[in-house]
Scaffold this active site. Structure first.
Site, PDB file in Angstrom:
ATOM      1  N   GLU A  35     -11.237   0.789  -3.797  1.00 55.89           N
ATOM      2  CA  GLU A  35     -11.624   0.739  -2.583  1.00 55.89           C
ATOM      3  C   GLU A  35     -12.109   1.710  -1.472  1.00 55.89           C
ATOM      4  O   GLU A  35     -11.691   2.473  -1.750  1.00 55.89           O
ATOM      5  CB  GLU A  35      -9.619   0.215  -1.963  1.00 55.89           C
ATOM      6  CG  GLU A  35     -10.389  -0.187  -0.578  1.00 55.89           C
ATOM      7  CD  GLU A  35      -9.095  -0.858   0.693  1.00 55.89           C
ATOM      8  OE1 GLU A  35      -7.965  -0.978  -0.295  1.00 55.89           O
ATOM      9  OE2 GLU A  35      -9.363  -1.020   1.406  1.00 55.89           O
ATOM     10  N   LYS A  47      -1.176  -0.874  -4.307  1.00 56.13           N
ATOM     11  CA  LYS A  47      -2.323  -0.385  -4.211  1.00 56.13           C
ATOM     12  C   LYS A  47      -2.135   1.366  -3.133  1.00 56.13           C
ATOM     13  O   LYS A  47      -0.882   1.667  -2.833  1.00 56.13           O
ATOM     14  CB  LYS A  47      -3.013  -0.755  -3.272  1.00 56.13           C
ATOM     15  CG  LYS A  47      -3.560   0.034  -2.756  1.00 56.13           C
ATOM     16  CD  LYS A  47      -4.665  -0.833  -1.517  1.00 56.13           C
ATOM     17  CE  LYS A  47      -4.246   0.095   0.234  1.00 56.13           C
ATOM     18  NZ  LYS A  47      -5.422  -0.858   1.133  1.00 56.13           N
ATOM     19  N   SER A  57       0.919  -1.310   0.020  1.00 56.16           N
ATOM     20  CA  SER A  57      -0.008   0.157  -0.105  1.00 56.16           C
ATOM     21  C   SER A  57       0.867   1.523  -0.008  1.00 56.16           C
ATOM     22  O   SER A  57       1.658   1.312   0.626  1.00 56.16           O
ATOM     23  CB  SER A  57      -0.936  -0.322   1.172  1.00 56.16           C
ATOM     24  OG  SER A  57      -1.494   0.617   1.536  1.00 56.16           O
ATOM     25  N   ASP A  73      -7.213   3.079  -2.882  1.00 54.74           N
ATOM     26  CA  ASP A  73      -7.775   3.294  -1.974  1.00 54.74           C
ATOM     27  C   ASP A  73      -8.171   4.444  -1.535  1.00 54.74           C
ATOM     28  O   ASP A  73      -7.104   5.933  -1.409  1.00 54.74           O
ATOM     29  CB  ASP A  73      -6.667   2.692  -0.826  1.00 54.74           C
ATOM     30  CG  ASP A  73      -8.255   1.869   0.584  1.00 54.74           C
ATOM     31  OD1 ASP A  73      -9.333   2.627   0.621  1.00 54.74           O
ATOM     32  OD2 ASP A  73      -7.123   2.340   1.328  1.00 54.74           O
ATOM     33  N   LYS A 126      -3.187   5.701  -2.420  1.00 53.79           N
ATOM     34  CA  LYS A 126      -4.200   5.382  -1.570  1.00 53.79           C
ATOM     35  C   LYS A 126      -4.478   7.008  -2.975  1.00 53.79           C
ATOM     36  O   LYS A 126      -4.038   7.925  -3.451  1.00 53.79           O
ATOM     37  CB  LYS A 126      -3.309   6.188  -0.908  1.00 53.79           C
ATOM     38  CG  LYS A 126      -3.194   5.504   0.154  1.00 53.79           C
ATOM     39  CD  LYS A 126      -4.346   4.622   0.855  1.00 53.79           C
ATOM     40  CE  LYS A 126      -4.365   3.583   2.074  1.00 53.79           C
ATOM     41  NZ  LYS A 126      -5.538   3.227   2.192  1.00 53.79           N
ATOM     42  N   GLY A 154      -4.233  -4.109   5.819  1.00 55.97           N
ATOM     43  CA  GLY A 154      -3.524  -4.906   6.705  1.00 55.97           C
ATOM     44  C   GLY A 154      -3.569  -3.083   7.591  1.00 55.97           C
ATOM     45  O   GLY A 154      -4.196  -2.032   6.706  1.00 55.97           O
ATOM     46  N   ASP A 188     -13.972  -1.363   2.874  1.00 56.02           N
ATOM     47  CA  ASP A 188     -13.207  -1.983   4.097  1.00 56.02           C
ATOM     48  C   ASP A 188     -13.895  -1.738   4.877  1.00 56.02           C
ATOM     49  O   ASP A 188     -14.591  -2.179   5.064  1.00 56.02           O
ATOM     50  CB  ASP A 188     -11.784  -1.324   3.151  1.00 56.02           C
ATOM     51  CG  ASP A 188     -11.031  -0.845   4.854  1.00 56.02           C
ATOM     52  OD1 ASP A 188     -11.334  -1.973   5.654  1.00 56.02           O
ATOM     53  OD2 ASP A 188      -9.779  -0.573   5.053  1.00 56.02           O
ATOM     54  N   LYS A 210     -10.165  -6.983   7.374  1.00 59.04           N
ATOM     55  CA  LYS A 210      -9.166  -6.766   7.884  1.00 59.04           C
ATOM     56  C   LYS A 210      -9.652  -7.308   9.633  1.00 59.04           C
ATOM     57  O   LYS A 210     -10.626  -7.076  10.085  1.00 59.04           O
ATOM     58  CB  LYS A 210      -8.929  -5.424   8.553  1.00 59.04           C
ATOM     59  CG  LYS A 210      -8.544  -5.018   7.770  1.00 59.04           C
ATOM     60  CD  LYS A 210      -7.839  -3.059   7.437  1.00 59.04           C
ATOM     61  CE  LYS A 210      -7.575  -2.808   6.058  1.00 59.04           C
ATOM     62  NZ  LYS A 210      -7.764  -1.013   6.297  1.00 59.04           N
TER      63      LYS A 210
HETATM   64  O1  NPG Z   1       0.251  -2.617   5.660  1.00 55.51           O
HETATM   65  O2  NPG Z   1      -0.658  -2.677   6.873  1.00 55.51           O
HETATM   66  C1  NPG Z   1      -0.777  -2.216   5.499  1.00 55.51           C
HETATM   67  C2  NPG Z   1      -1.125  -0.836   5.234  1.00 55.51           C
HETATM   68  C3  NPG Z   1      -2.300  -0.910   4.336  1.00 55.51           C
HETATM   69  O3  NPG Z   1      -3.080   0.974   3.031  1.00 55.51           O
HETATM   70  C4  NPG Z   1      -2.883   0.293   4.705  1.00 55.51           C
HETATM   71  N1  NPG Z   1      -4.009   0.457   5.844  1.00 55.51           N
HETATM   72  O4  NPG Z   1      -6.727   2.436   4.864  1.00 55.51           O
HETATM   73  O5  NPG Z   1      -6.051  -0.267   4.993  1.00 55.51           O
HETATM   74  C5  NPG Z   1      -6.188   1.093   5.123  1.00 55.51           C
HETATM   75  C6  NPG Z   1      -4.768   1.327   5.578  1.00 55.51           C
HETATM   76  C7  NPG Z   1      -4.634   1.864   6.830  1.00 55.51           C
HETATM   77  C8  NPG Z   1      -4.054   1.849   8.020  1.00 55.51           C
HETATM   78  C9  NPG Z   1      -5.935   2.364   7.907  1.00 55.51           C
HETATM   79  C10 NPG Z   1      -3.669   1.495   9.183  1.00 55.51           C
HETATM   80  C11 NPG Z   1      -5.740   2.598   9.392  1.00 55.51           C
HETATM   81  C12 NPG Z   1      -5.085   1.937  10.280  1.00 55.51           C
END
Ligand code: NPG
Length: 377
Positions: A222, A170, A144, A197, A172, A299, A247, A271
């Site tokens: 997403e 991915k 990500s 995302d 953002k 994640g 998500d 998640k």
């Molecule tokens: O690889 O752990 C990872 C991060 C993936 O982008 C990611 N997580 O919106 O999914 C999400 C975002 C996130 C991370 C959201 C931490 C909230 C807290």
């Protein structure tokens, strides 16, 4: 054959909670803000048969969801952990039903359940992957990528991850940083597996802008709209060729079933923290597998504890898209487990040792701890 996801009860003697602050290798920017330090709660379940570890994946502020560290700490310390300790002897599958009367606080519940699961499975010498029904010994690793300074910086960052071997990118997005960023990545790298995302940054009024993404052949978009916008997501999904993945909206098995029934999503990000635990996550996996809906493992910048659990979850047969299960060094210089997860040929390994299959690096755990509480029976 259905998997019997049963494990024997453990007798809880104490629950230790710690707030950790772990520096990130680089700032991580999403549509809701920039993080430079991962603040997370680590749970240690002390049982007669040994310890188990879990992770509460809240962030410092309620930006991704309504949960946040101090809120999770308060509810875990004053309400949830005492309820578990009062139960005395408890099987992992009893944790969620026992905590169900307390509304919400899914990340806190998930972290406590994981600690009990880890303790119970370690005591039995069973691995978490085998217990959940994993069918792979390694899983493809996606990454990500946060919003960067500009398109050139984004291309540079994505190039680095592709060189490292990540099999899916991915990025953002947010209003004003969507079409241009996606076009830049496509122009630089061609037909790589790519998804975007939005973390709830749009409304249905942005449907025309989001439809412009259709020309990039994305794996999915997403969470474009708000957490409770299931009906609007269904309308948007009808207007887009890009598959809509949810998500934030998928907070439970029921929410997943509703989203599928409404046509609000054709892909689901699972998640465990967001849905209240790994056992609920597996129920959502099973629901989607039965419905023929692809899922992937999200994640939350997990430490080595949650990362090991995510790798095991992502090895279930319905996880047909690469997840955000990256190597530890994607986020951290130093992790709190002795063998941080590494990228091998674009994959991460599912640990096979007892419980989560990782050992805690107690020096690192101490070094990152900023608050600690121990609750006894
Ligand atoms: O690889 O752990 C990872 C991060 C993936 O982008 C990611 N997580 O919106 O999914 C999400 C975002 C996130 C991370 C959201 C931490 C909230 C807290």
């Amino acid at each position: 054959m259905p998997i019997a996801r049963a494990a024997a009860p453990v007798t809880l003697e104490a629950i230790e909670l710690r707030v950790l602050q772990i520096p990130l290798v680089a700032p991580f920017t999403t549509s809701f803000g920039t993080e430079t330090v991962r603040e997370v709660i680590i749970v240690r379940a002390r049982t007669a048969a040994g310890d188990g570890w879990g992770e509460i994946v809240t962030q410092h502020a309620p930006l991704y969801s309504s949960e946040y560290t101090q809120g999770a700490w308060d509810v875990a310390e004053r309400i949830l952990a005492p309820a578990l300790l009062d139960a005395g002897s408890i099987a992992p599958a009893q944790v969620a039903p026992l905590l169900a009367p307390f509304v919400g606080h899914r990340m806190a519940k998930a972290g406590l359940e994981l600690a009990v699961l880890d303790a119970a499975l370690r005591a039995e010498g069973r691995g978490f992957g085998a217990y959940l029904g994993a069918v792979h010994d390694r899983v493809p690793s996606g990454v990500s990528v946060g919003i960067q300074r500009d398109e050139a910086a984004l291309v540079d960052t994505v190039g680095g991850y592709l060189d490292a071997g990540y099999v899916r990118i991915k990025i953002k997005i947010k209003p004003g940083r969507d079409i241009g960023d996606t076009a830049a990545v496509r122009a630089a790298f061609g037909a790589i597996p790519l998804q975007v995302d939005a973390n709830s940054a749009y409304t249905l009024a942005d449907a025309d802008t989001l439809a412009e993404l259709d020309r990039f052949d994305l794996l999915l978009i997403e969470q474009p709209l708000q957490e409770d916008d299931l009906v609007d997501h269904a309308a948007l999904a009808r207007a887009l060729r890009t598959p809509v993945c949810l998500d934030e909206s998928i907070t439970s098995h029921k929410a997943a079933a509703d989203a599928l029934a409404l046509g609000a999503a054709s892909v689901i990000n699972i998640k465990a923290g967001r849905v209240g635990g790994y056992l609920e996550a597996v129920r959502i996996h099973d629901l989607c597998a039965q419905a023929g809906v692809p899922v992937w493992c999200g994640g939350m910048l997990e430490t080595g504890i949650g990362r090991a659990a995510n790798a095991a979850l992502a090895a279930l047969p319905g996880f047909t898209l690469p997840g955000d299960v990256s190597a530890s060094d994607r986020f951290y210089h130093r992790d709190i487990v002795t063998e941080p997860m590494v990228l091998e040929d674009g994959h991460v390994r599912v640990p096979t040792g007892p419980g989560l299959g990782v050992e805690i690096d107690h020096d690192a755990l101490e070094a990152f701890t900023v608050a600690r509480a121990e609750l006894r029976r």
